[in-house]
Design an enzyme around this catalytic site. Structure first.
Site, PDB file in Angstrom:
ATOM      1  N   LYS A 139       0.809  -1.386   0.067  1.00  0.00           N
ATOM      2  CA  LYS A 139       0.010  -0.021  -0.269  1.00  0.00           C
ATOM      3  C   LYS A 139       0.977   1.223   0.064  1.00  0.00           C
ATOM      4  CE  LYS A 139      -4.487   1.059   0.225  1.00  0.00           C
ATOM      5  NZ  LYS A 139      -5.928   0.384  -0.073  1.00  0.00           N
ATOM      6  N   ASP A 179      -7.058   4.160  -4.501  1.00  0.00           N
ATOM      7  CA  ASP A 179      -7.751   4.161  -3.172  1.00  0.00           C
ATOM      8  C   ASP A 179      -8.373   5.449  -2.968  1.00  0.00           C
ATOM      9  OD1 ASP A 179      -8.168   2.401  -0.584  1.00  0.00           O
ATOM     10  OD2 ASP A 179      -7.456   4.291   0.194  1.00  0.00           O
TER      11      ASP A 179
END
Ligand code: NDP
Length: 458
Positions: A139, A179
Site C-alpha cells: 500500500k 484508493d
C-alpha cells in the site's frame, strides 16, 4: 508436534505468547494505532489455529508477517498554481511478497501517515491471498489532498510522486492502484509519468483507463463484489437482497457501485454520505439520482449536500448514516466509521447484515457487538476483495495483451466472491454461526504462511 500432542503447558505458553506478541508489536510500532488494531484482530482470531499448528509458531510466521519487507518514504516537492513550492510526504509499504508481486492501492488524503498505510498494507496481504490470485500485499500514498486543487496541480503532484516511486515498482515487483483520493484522473497522470520515465508500456499500475490498458469493471469491482458477498451471506440464511433497506456510507468509488448493484438486485439504498454529512433518500436512490451523485463526486468534485439540495432530500450535517433503521449496512467510506455505539444502533434498529466495502470501517468494539448479536458480518478483507481481484485480472490481461469482455469479467468476479465466501465459511463455522472474521483471517493466512515456510528463513 501434531496438534493432538499439544499439552496443557504448551497451550498455556502459546496463549501467553499472544500477549507477549502484542506487547512487542506495540513497542516496535509506537504511534500506529490503526496498524496495531488491524494486527490485533488478526492475531486474536488466528491464535487458537496457530496453537494447533506449531510449525507456524516455530517458524515465527506471525512476527515475520507483521514486519514489512520494506517501507519507502520520500519527499514530494511540487509547485502550485500560484508558483509557491509545496512539500508532501510519499510512502510505499512493500509488506509481504511471498505469493506474488506487491499489490495494493495508493491513498492521497491529508490523514495519511505511516501507521494507516501499514494497517492497509497488512490487511492487503490476507485479502490478496483470499482472492486466490498470485499477489503480495502493499500500500502507499501521500498526505497530499487532491480536494480543492486544480487539474494542473494534481498532475504536477502525481508526476513528482511518480518520479521517486517509479524506481521501486514494476510489473513483477510492485503494482500500485487507486484508493481514497486516487481515481481515474490521478491514475492517468501517474501512469503517464511512469511510461515516460521507463519508456515502456507495461501493466505496472492498475485501474487504468480503457484507452490505455485498463480492464472492464475495474471501477465497479469493489462495490459490486461487496454486494455479491452480502448476497452470499444472506443465502446461508435462505434470504436475498430483494427489497432490503440498505445504508451506504461514502459517495466515492466503492459507494457508487455498491448503490448501482443494489439497485440492479432490487434492494433499496437509503443513504449516501461524505466527510461532511449524510443524505437520506426514503424511497431509495434510483438511477437518475445515482447518475447525479457520480457526476457531482467524479466530475464536479462537490459536496454531497448539493445532492440533497437538488432533490430536496433530508441532509444531516456531520452525521453518519448508522442511526437510520435498515436491514443491511455497507460502510464504504473509511476506517473506524462504525464504533460500538453505531453498531448497537444498527442492531437495535433491525440490521441483519454488514458487508464492509471500506477497509476496517468497524472498530473492535463494533465488531464485538455484531458478533455477539450473531448478525452476518463480512469483514473488508473478504467483502471488498473484488477490487483487487479485478486488478489482478487487469494484470493478467496486460501480460497476455488481450481484453476480456465485461460479461466474462463479471462472471469471474462473482466466482471469486463466491469462493472467498466459501473459504470464510469453511474456516469460520462455529456451530450454526459463521464467524467470517475468523474464516477470512485463517483462510488468507494459510496460503501466505505456507509459501513463507517453503521459502525458508528469508
Ligand atoms: P473515494 O476517494 O472514491 O471515496 C471516499 C469516500 O469516503 C468519499 O465519499 C469521502 O468523502 C468519504 N471519506 C473519506 N475519508 C473520510 C473520513 N475520514 N470521514 C468521512 N468520510 C470520509 O475512495 P474509495 O471509494 O475508493 O474508497 C473507500 C474505502 O474503500 C476506503 O476505505 C478504501 O480503502 C476502500 N477500498 C477501496 C477499493 C477501491 O477499489 N477503490 C478497494 C478496496 C477497499 P469526501 O468526498 O468528502 O472526501
Amino acid at each position: 508436534m501434531m496438534p493432538s500432542e499439544l499439552t496443557r503447558d504448551t497451550m498455556e505458553l502459546s496463549s501467553e505468547s499472544l500477549h507477549a506478541f502484542m506487547i512487542s508489536l506495540k513497542q516496535r510500532n509506537p504511534g500506529e494505532p490503526e496498524f496495531i488494531q488491524a494486527v490485533q484482530e488478526v492475531a486474536e482470531s488466528l491464535w487458537p489455529f496457530l496453537e494447533e499448528h506449531p510449525e507456524y509458531m516455530e517458524a515465527q510466521i506471525m512476527r515475520r508477517l507483521t514486519e514489512p519487507d520494506r517501507m519507502v518514504m520520500f519527499r514530494v516537492s511540487w509547485q502550485d498554481d500560484s508558483g509557491k513550492i509545496q512539500v508532501n510526504r510519499g510512502y510505499r509499504i512493500q509488506f509481504n511478497g511471498a505469493i506474488g508481486p506487491y499489490k495494493g492501492g495508493l491513498r492521497f488524503h491529508p490523514s495519511v501517515n505511516l501507521g494507516i498505510l501499514k494497517f492497509l498494507a497488512f490487511e492487503q496481504i490476507l485479502k490478496n491471498s483470499l482472492t486466490g490470485l498470485p499477489m503480495g500485499g502493499g500500500k502507499g500514498g501521500s498526505d497530499f489532498d487532491p480536494k480543492g486543487k486544480s487539474d494542473t496541480e494534481v498532475m504536477k503532484f502525481c508526476q513528482s510522486f511518480m518520479t521517486e516511486l517509479a524506481r521501486h515498482i514494476g510489473t513483477n515487483v510492485d503494482v500500485p492502484a487507486g484508493d481514497i483520493g486516487v481515481g481515474s484522473r490521478e491514475i492517468g497522470y501517474l501512469f503517464g509519468q511512469y511510461r515516460r520515465m521507463e519508456n515502456e508500456f507495461t501493466g505496472t499500475i492498475t485501474g487504468k483507463g480503457m484507452e490505455y490498458g485498463g480492464s472492464f469493471i475495474r471501477s465497479e469491482a469493489t462495490g459490486y463484489g461487496c454486494v455479491y458477498f452480502a448476497a452470499e451471506m444472506l443465502k446461508t440464511r435462505d434470504d436475498s437482497l430483494a427489497g432490503k433497506r440498505c445504508l451506504v456510507s461514502g459517495s466515492g468509488n466503492v459507494a457508487q457501485y455498491t448503490v448501482e448493484k443494489l439497485l440492479e438486485l432490487g434492494a433499496i439504498a437509503l443513504t449516501v454520505s461524505d466527510s461532511s454529512g449524510t443524505v437520506l433518500v426514503p424511497e431509495g436512490i434510483d438511477s437518475e439520482k445515482l447518475a447525479f451523485i457520480m457526476d457531482l463526486k467524479n466530475e464536479r468534485r462537490g459536496k454531497i449536500k448539493e445532492f440533497a439540495e437538488k432533490y430536496d432530500l433530508e441532509y444531516r450535517p456531520g452525521e453518519k448514516p448508522w442511526n437510520v433503521p435498515c436491514d443491511i449496512a455497507f460502510p464504504s467510506a473509511t476506517q473506524n466509521e462504525i464504533d460500538g455505539d453505531d453498531a448497537r444502533n444498527l442492531v437495535a434498529n433491525g440490521c441483519i447484515a454488514v458487508s464492509e466495502g471500506a477497509n476496517m470501517p468497524t472498530t473492535a468494539a463494533g465488531v464485538e457487538v455484531f458478533q455477539k448479536a450473531e448478525i452476518l458480518f463480512g469483514p473488508g478483507k473478504a467483502a471488498n476483495a473484488g477490487g483487487v481481484a479485478v486488478s489482478g485480472m487487469e494484470m493478467t490481461q496486460n501480460s497476455l495483451r488481450l481484453s476480456w469482455t465485461r460479461e466474462e469479467l463479471d462472471l469471474k468476479l462473482r466466482d471469486i466472491m463466491r469462493n472467498i465466501h466459501e473459504k470464510c465459511v469453511s474456516y469460520g463455522r462455529e456451530g450454526e454461526y459463521v464467524n467470517y472474521v475468523k474464516g477470512a483471517n485463517i483462510a488468507g493466512f494459510v496460503k501466505v504462511a505456507d509459501a513463507m515456510l517453503a521459502h525458508g528463513v528469508v
